[in-house]
Design an enzyme around this catalytic site. Structure first.
Site, mmCIF file in Angstrom:
data_model
loop_
_atom_site.group_PDB
_atom_site.id
_atom_site.type_symbol
_atom_site.label_atom_id
_atom_site.label_comp_id
_atom_site.label_asym_id
_atom_site.label_seq_id
_atom_site.Cartn_x
_atom_site.Cartn_y
_atom_site.Cartn_z
ATOM 1 N N ASN A 212 0.855 -1.192 0.000
ATOM 2 C CA ASN A 212 0.000 0.000 0.000
ATOM 3 C C ASN A 212 0.887 1.236 0.000
ATOM 4 O O ASN A 212 1.813 1.336 0.821
ATOM 5 C CB ASN A 212 -0.870 0.013 1.273
ATOM 6 C CG ASN A 212 -1.578 1.358 1.461
ATOM 7 O OD1 ASN A 212 -2.545 1.660 0.770
ATOM 8 N ND2 ASN A 212 -1.080 2.171 2.393
ATOM 9 N N GLU A 213 0.609 2.156 -0.879
ATOM 10 C CA GLU A 213 1.375 3.402 -0.953
ATOM 11 C C GLU A 213 2.867 3.104 -0.768
ATOM 12 O O GLU A 213 3.527 3.648 0.122
ATOM 13 C CB GLU A 213 0.846 4.436 0.059
ATOM 14 C CG GLU A 213 -0.602 4.814 -0.245
ATOM 15 C CD GLU A 213 -1.118 6.070 0.447
ATOM 16 O OE1 GLU A 213 -0.448 6.607 1.348
ATOM 17 O OE2 GLU A 213 -2.217 6.524 0.082
ATOM 18 N N GLU A 344 -8.430 4.123 -2.747
ATOM 19 C CA GLU A 344 -8.630 5.092 -1.651
ATOM 20 C C GLU A 344 -9.042 6.408 -2.279
ATOM 21 O O GLU A 344 -8.300 6.957 -3.113
ATOM 22 C CB GLU A 344 -7.364 5.291 -0.809
ATOM 23 C CG GLU A 344 -7.053 4.127 0.105
ATOM 24 C CD GLU A 344 -5.898 4.395 1.063
ATOM 25 O OE1 GLU A 344 -5.682 5.552 1.467
ATOM 26 O OE2 GLU A 344 -5.187 3.409 1.373
ATOM 27 N N GLN A 393 -13.280 6.290 4.520
ATOM 28 C CA GLN A 393 -13.356 4.884 4.828
ATOM 29 C C GLN A 393 -14.782 4.529 5.246
ATOM 30 O O GLN A 393 -15.601 5.413 5.406
ATOM 31 C CB GLN A 393 -12.369 4.521 5.921
ATOM 32 C CG GLN A 393 -10.920 4.800 5.518
ATOM 33 C CD GLN A 393 -9.896 4.185 6.472
ATOM 34 O OE1 GLN A 393 -10.217 3.445 7.398
ATOM 35 N NE2 GLN A 393 -8.627 4.505 6.244
HETATM 36 O O1 AHR Z 1 -7.024 6.425 4.599
HETATM 37 C C1 AHR Z 1 -6.049 6.940 5.456
HETATM 38 C C2 AHR Z 1 -4.643 6.746 4.927
HETATM 39 O O2 AHR Z 1 -4.483 7.492 3.760
HETATM 40 C C3 AHR Z 1 -4.264 5.349 4.519
HETATM 41 O O3 AHR Z 1 -3.840 4.570 5.590
HETATM 42 C C4 AHR Z 1 -3.141 5.582 3.563
HETATM 43 O O4 AHR Z 1 -3.039 4.558 2.604
HETATM 44 C C5 AHR Z 1 -3.463 6.918 2.948
HETATM 45 O O5 AHR Z 1 -2.369 7.760 2.947
#
Ligand code: AHR
Length: 540
Positions: A212-213, A344, A393
């Site tokens: 992730n990222e 996201e 989220q």
């Molecule tokens: O959604 C909050 C954060 O935002 C996540 O953990 C990360 O992937 C993004 O930078």
């Protein structure tokens, strides 16, 4: 330009404008708060006989991270809680998520995922290790919610599962063993351990995110380094026949086009010659903030008209980002076999005053409903490439669907947009040419309308319209080609206040109501859209 000159003349327009004034009482009350300028007169043409691509239902996906009260309190309260629950999952939350048919849920992060040890979250809960959630607030992580709890939760909701596996602090071996534990029907020690932990049949993992990222919290990698990690990890994604999860590469944020270019240029990413795997998608993350200063983003309620406009302008920027990342992908994958998953997205404000630092808890207002509608319309417009998206989220974090406070639960305006837009899940997009008008505030100029149309899997044609202008209503005449429409009905979400929102004391302030602002005049559909509103129409 307001009062556009593109109007081509409809004999019934006077009647149409009269119809615009004949709107449901709730909407009329809301519209009463708007300025009394003449509504802009705009045009559109719907080609109901020109089916386009499928709007994948996964576009309505969600993201649930071990962050703040997203998991604990939000969806998981434990079996011994006084809050009504099913095996530890809140009943009210389960019912709300089932109602909007959440198609896919991404877990356990986010930044939390990249040093998550799956072994912490299995076995008897009382014996699971307690860790520190070092990325989000430094709070203790009980690990009460782990692999079984997530995969059973997805089953209970009726959603597909999207597992984000650690790369930054992980190893391919840990991933391989986690997958064997989850997926194997053999007599292996790991499969037997899963059975001893209460699950006989293997679970299903639909999607597997490799990191992730990875350019940031997931390892600060250069794209060249990430590609090498991706090659390494994907060589060890093993699964029984027919159980192979679809693989998602950790993609760019915002306009990091170089990241997409480097990934797509690598033959292993695009062709993956080993084991017959293939890359299903690369991801994209993008958040909309009212300001460019991440330390002072602006608040979720009580904001100015300029902050409203800036947030929506940021949300509209998603269109350019997808178009440019897609254009890079087109060079290497012209058939669009590899999808772009926007796993996201959402509005990100300063967290609520008094809430726990690092928990990213924010209210959700009519502005968020507009952000959601505009963004979903953009995803529909790019349905050929965007085949999954996960709003950030699901509960109590950022642009949440649901807020909870102990036994209380509130459905947010964003939830209501996802509810109204359910008809677009797996629908067939239809071309809708629209004169969008303009909404001007100081130096900011935005289109006044955002729209989408599709034939639902129920056979009904649906049009969604969002009026971004918080002051001015709009009148839209839609020429419907290729469809004999006999009646139209719909739902509207609007309010007098830009920051109207639902609270635990007043949970029904902002909810969709019946929409009576659309009328038929032969093959013309005339719609009066209140200022700052989202409307979804059903054409029968
Ligand atoms: O959604 C909050 C954060 O935002 C996540 O953990 C990360 O992937 C993004 O930078």
């Amino acid at each position: 330009m307001r009062g556009s000159t593109m109007y081509r003349g409809i004999t019934t327009v006077a009647g149409a404008l009269a119809m615009f004034l004949w709107i449901a009482p709730a909407v009329a009350a809301a519209a009463a708060g708007a300025a009394s300028a003449e509504p802009a007169l705009l045009h559109a043409t719907l080609h109901a006989d020109q089916p386009g691509p499928k709007i994948d239902r996964n576009i309505y996906g969600q993201f649930a991270e071990h962050l703040g009260r997203g998991i604990y309190e939000g969806l998981w309260v434990g079996e011994d809680s006084k809050i009504a629950n099913t095996r530890g999952y809140r009943n009210d939350v389960l019912a709300a998520l089932r109602h909007i048919h959440v198609p896919v849920i991404r877990w356990p992060g986010g930044c939390f995922a990249d040093d998550y040890n799956w072994r912490d979250g299995i076995g008897p809960r009382a014996q699971r290790p307690v860790r520190v959630n070092s990325i989000w607030g430094g709070v203790t992580e009980s690990n009460a919610f782990g692999t079984h709890e997530f995969l059973e939760f997805a089953e209970l909701v009726g959603a597909r599962s999207y597992l984000s596996i650690p790369v930054g602090a992980g190893t391919p071996l840990a991933m391989e063993q986690w997958l064997e534990y989850i997926l194997s029907d053999s007599q292996s020690t790991l499969a037997q351990e899963r059975r001893r932990n209460g699950r006989d049949a293997p679970f299903k993992v639909d999607y597997l995110g490799v990191g992730n990222e990875s350019w940031g919290c997931g390892g600060q990698m250069r794209p060249e380094h990430y590609v090498d990690e991706f090659r390494d990890y994907t060589a060890f994604v093993r699964a029984p026949a027919g159980q192979m999860p679809k693989i998602v590469a950790s993609g760019a944020a915002d306009d990091n086009y170089r990241w997409t270019e480097v990934l797509m240029a690598d033959p292993v990413v695009t062709q993956m010659p080993l084991w017959g795997h293939s890359t299903e998608a690369i991801s994209l993350h993008y958040y909309s903030t009212p300001s460019d200063d991440w330390n002072h983003k602006g608040s979720a309620t009580g904001f100015t008209a300029e902050e409203w406009a800036r947030t929506l302008s940021k949300a509209l920027h998603m269109d350019e980002l997808i178009a440019k990342h897609s254009a890079i992908m087109d060079k290497y994958d012209p058939e669009r076999r590899i999808a772009l998953f926007v796993d996201e997205w959402g509005a990100w404000y300063d967290q609520e005053l008094g809430s726990t630092p690092g928990f990213l808890y924010q209210q959700n207002s009519l502005r968020d409903a507009l952000v959601a509608a505009v963004t979903l319309n953009i995803f529909h417009a790019h349905a050929e490439r965007v085949r999954m998206a996960n709003i950030a989220q699901m509960i109590n974090v950022l642009q949440a669907m649901i807020l909870t406070d102990k036994e209380k639960m509130v459905l947010t305006p964003t939830y209501h947009v996802f509810d109204m837009y359910q008809v677009f899940q797996d629908a067939t997009r239809l071309p809708l040419e629209i004169e969008a008008g303009s909404y001007v505030l100081g130096k900011l100029q935005l289109p006044q309308l955002s729209a989408t149309a599709a034939r639902g899997s129920d056979g009904v044609v649906h049009i969604a319209l969002a009026n971004l202008d918080p002051q001015h209503s709009a009148s839209l005449s839609i020429a419907v080609a290729g469809l004999a429409v006999h009646s139209v009905n719909g739902r509207v979400l609007t309010s007098a206040a830009m920051d109207a929102h639902n609270t635990f004391d007043e949970p029904h302030v902002l909810e969709p109501g019946a929409f009576n602002g659309a009328s038929l005049h032969g093959s013309q559909l005339v719609v009066g859209l209140p200022a700052k509103s989202v409307v979804v129409l059903d054409l029968h």
